[in-house]
Design a protein around this motif. Structure first.
Motif, short mmCIF file in Angstrom:
data_model
loop_
_atom_site.label_atom_id
_atom_site.label_comp_id
_atom_site.label_asym_id
_atom_site.label_seq_id
_atom_site.Cartn_x
_atom_site.Cartn_y
_atom_site.Cartn_z
N MET A 59 0.82 -1.22 0.00
CA MET A 59 0.00 0.00 0.00
C MET A 59 0.86 1.28 0.00
N CYS A 60 2.19 1.11 0.20
CA CYS A 60 3.01 2.31 0.29
C CYS A 60 3.72 2.62 -1.03
N SER A 61 2.92 2.68 -2.10
CA SER A 61 3.51 3.02 -3.40
C SER A 61 3.82 4.52 -3.43
N GLU A 62 4.86 4.86 -4.18
CA GLU A 62 5.19 6.30 -4.28
C GLU A 62 4.29 6.97 -5.32
N VAL A 94 -10.49 -8.09 -37.04
CA VAL A 94 -10.59 -8.83 -35.78
C VAL A 94 -9.98 -10.20 -35.98
N ALA A 95 -9.20 -10.66 -35.01
CA ALA A 95 -8.60 -12.00 -35.10
C ALA A 95 -8.75 -12.71 -33.76
N ASP A 96 -8.87 -14.04 -33.83
CA ASP A 96 -8.87 -14.84 -32.60
C ASP A 96 -7.53 -14.67 -31.91
N CYS A 97 -7.52 -14.82 -30.61
CA CYS A 97 -6.32 -14.56 -29.82
C CYS A 97 -6.25 -15.60 -28.70
N ASP A 98 -5.08 -16.21 -28.53
CA ASP A 98 -4.94 -17.27 -27.52
C ASP A 98 -4.68 -16.73 -26.12
N LEU A 99 -4.38 -15.45 -26.01
CA LEU A 99 -4.02 -14.89 -24.71
C LEU A 99 -5.24 -14.81 -23.79
N LYS A 100 -4.98 -14.95 -22.50
CA LYS A 100 -6.05 -14.83 -21.50
C LYS A 100 -5.95 -13.45 -20.85
N LEU A 101 -6.96 -13.13 -20.05
CA LEU A 101 -6.96 -11.83 -19.36
C LEU A 101 -5.65 -11.61 -18.59
N ALA A 102 -5.19 -12.66 -17.88
CA ALA A 102 -3.97 -12.54 -17.08
C ALA A 102 -2.74 -12.24 -17.96
N ILE A 123 -10.67 -6.70 -10.75
CA ILE A 123 -9.40 -6.86 -11.45
C ILE A 123 -8.31 -6.62 -10.42
N SER A 124 -7.42 -7.58 -10.27
CA SER A 124 -6.39 -7.42 -9.23
C SER A 124 -5.41 -6.33 -9.68
N THR A 125 -5.19 -5.37 -8.81
CA THR A 125 -4.28 -4.26 -9.10
C THR A 125 -2.89 -4.78 -9.43
N GLU A 126 -2.52 -5.86 -8.76
CA GLU A 126 -1.21 -6.47 -8.97
C GLU A 126 -0.97 -6.88 -10.42
N SER A 127 -2.04 -7.27 -11.11
CA SER A 127 -1.89 -7.77 -12.48
C SER A 127 -1.66 -6.65 -13.50
N LEU A 128 -1.80 -5.40 -13.07
CA LEU A 128 -1.75 -4.27 -14.01
C LEU A 128 -0.34 -3.71 -14.17
N LYS A 129 -0.11 -3.07 -15.31
CA LYS A 129 1.16 -2.41 -15.62
C LYS A 129 1.24 -1.14 -14.75
N LYS A 186 -17.94 -1.38 -9.00
CA LYS A 186 -16.53 -1.06 -9.12
C LYS A 186 -15.71 -2.30 -9.48
N ASN A 187 -15.24 -2.37 -10.71
CA ASN A 187 -14.50 -3.55 -11.16
C ASN A 187 -13.03 -3.50 -10.76
N PHE A 188 -12.52 -2.31 -10.37
CA PHE A 188 -11.12 -2.22 -9.94
C PHE A 188 -11.07 -2.27 -8.40
N GLU A 189 -9.96 -2.71 -7.87
CA GLU A 189 -9.79 -2.76 -6.42
C GLU A 189 -9.61 -1.35 -5.86
N ASP A 190 -9.81 -1.24 -4.55
CA ASP A 190 -9.72 0.08 -3.91
C ASP A 190 -8.34 0.71 -4.04
N ASN A 191 -7.31 -0.13 -4.16
CA ASN A 191 -5.94 0.40 -4.24
C ASN A 191 -5.50 0.73 -5.67
N ILE A 192 -6.42 0.79 -6.61
CA ILE A 192 -6.07 1.01 -8.02
C ILE A 192 -5.24 2.30 -8.22
#
Lengths: 316, 316
Positions: free
Chosen positions: B1-4, B222-230, B250-256, B268-274
């Motif tokens: 939680m202590c991000s700059e 549009v093309a099919d894509c093998d990638l998953k959300l993660a 959506i886990s905040t950890e998974s985001l760039k 609210k689809n994003f976590e509180d710490n977004i």
């Protein structure tokens, strides 16, 4: 089981025979190429099977049917190209592909001049509004979706349509229950039969609606209805059922003696003893549906020959 | 939680303010009546509430909003009459009414010249095909559905659109994940952003699709894509989510780090710490959506004043 009345069994093959003969004769006489392309963009084995049946039936009457397999993401652009391709006279698509609204969007991407299935908005709109031609001179009759049209042709064959009455009112006095209110069959069928003068009870799992003709508007109107299926069945001269369930059965006991019964589900919705009570019974309509697809195709083939004198069509 | 890094919170009120001011100023300067009619044919309390919000917001900018309650069976004929009524400048309908294909049929019964929501086939088709005007002279810009348009305006406000790049390519180089592929928001939004040059991962419960611009076609493919959300979340500069579920997060950890996050679900689809990880975050877009509805209305009001010089529209 010992009823004295034994109903006539009406076979789709008998109903379709005269249409198929007429199609064959016309193609032979006019000596034109007629090409129907079916686009298969899902991996649905029942679509494959339907395509085989269509191909065989087309061969028999002299229509060139070609099945094209395609990635669903390329379908839309392919349909637009087919609209402009003079070698293709009719377009059909095996749904579902994406399902839901995306599929309905694709139906609206097919030109009304190639839409053998009658699923684009132009034809849907005209059908609901009892507008029977694309042009004011009445030379371009609207295309009716194949399955509802097949049921109409079966009712004509059964003489439920009264040819003594004026065109557009030949079902006046008939009460018809339709069990199914899908956008592809049940709802358009209810509208079409009401536009021809019948009183319709349209029943689905949620509720019952009444469709009937408004003489001033010259088209049907729809009203909420408190009656349940059990109330409307004994009142109905004709019962048409399309419930996609193996378990679903309409009890013969609940029907009016001398009823006309038509099943368009792939499962038998009527009980085995239906012919004991019904005056006429048709258990499967598939062959008539294919004949109507071919009839629509020939109609559109003739329209295309009028090019460049075809009217541009408005969005509805 | 202590991000700059602490992300900027973007409020819909801030984004919509300049649009609302511009609308108010224009209506005041031009001194014309602008009337929007909303048709309520269901008994949905959330539609009632949305109508109240719309009414208040319209009053503030000088638009005359009228809510008309109507039996759903009379809606179609009422819409056709409204298309022809010069006193009505914009038509909106509170869906769902019948649900499914019947509702989409009704959307196609609204004239493109009154369709403030941009849901008729003409606008859908043009949007998917990156056709930006109704006319060749480019004087009648197409209407874009309000919710996707609101998200575009938020992205412009956030400067995700690069104004240094040429028009129609200002999202070039951006990777955007959209979680939702509905016909009303997710799919059109994916197409619009790809038409502007972005690479889109469109994710729904079933699969992932990739939308990207084809320079030769000047529209997306549009093309099919093998990638998953993660897989796609850590690759994405922007994540836009519209999952109608209270539980979905959506886990905040998974985001760039430095991601741009927009939520258009009512949950609210994003976590509180977004905001700890995102450069910018917009949690609700409703006010921008209403401003876009009003903006579309004013655009159509101007088109109607060109009558009788408006082109007749083809079926697509």
């Amino acid at each position: 089981m010992c009823s004295e009345q034994v109903g006539r069994i009406i076979s789709a093959a008998d109903v379709s025979a005269s249409f198929r003969d007429a199609l064959k004769e016309k193609i032979n006489r006019k000596q034109y190429d007629v090409k129907l392309v079916g686009y298969l963009a899902n991996n649905d084995p029942s679509a494959e099977k339907y395509a085989e049946v269509t191909a065989r039936s087309c061969r028999e009457v002299g229509i060139n049917f070609e099945l094209r397999r395609i990635n669903r993401e390329h379908l839309e652009d392919t349909l637009l190209a087919a609209n402009e391709d003079d070698d293709i006279h009719g377009i059909m698509v095996y749904y579902p592909i994406f399902g839901g609204g995306h599929d309905q969007y694709l139906q609206n991407c097919v030109s009304p001049y190639k839409d053998v299935e009658g699923l684009c908005h132009t034809y849907r709109f005209n059908m609901y509004h009892n507008i029977r031609s694309l042009d004011k001179a009445n030379t371009l009759k609207c295309i009716i979706p194949c399955t509802p049209l097949a049921i109409i042709k079966i009712l004509e064959y059964m003489e439920v349509y009264d040819r003594e009455k004026p065109y557009g009112n030949q079902l006046f006095g008939r009460t018809i229950t339709i069990i199914n209110r899908s956008e592809v069959v049940g709802r358009p069928l209810a509208a079409l039969l009401a536009n021809d003068g019948a009183k319709i009870y349209s029943v689905d799992v949620k509720d019952t609606l009444e469709f009937k003709k408004d003489i001033n508007k010259q088209k049907h109107v729809v009203a909420d209805c408190d009656l349940k299926l059990a109330d409307v069945l004994p009142l109905s001269d004709v019962v048409i059922s399309g419930v996609p369930s193996k378990e679903y059965k309409i009890s013969t006991e609940s029907l009016k003696p001398g009823v006309v019964a038509i099943n368009f589900s792939s499962f038998k919705n009527f009980e085995d003893n239906i012919a004991d009570k019904a005056a006429m019974y048709c258990s499967a309509i598939g062959k008539v549906t294919v004949a109507m697809l071919q009839r629509n195709l020939l109609r559109l083939r003739e329209y295309q020959m009028k090019n460049p004198y075809l009217p541009e069509l408005k969005f509805y």
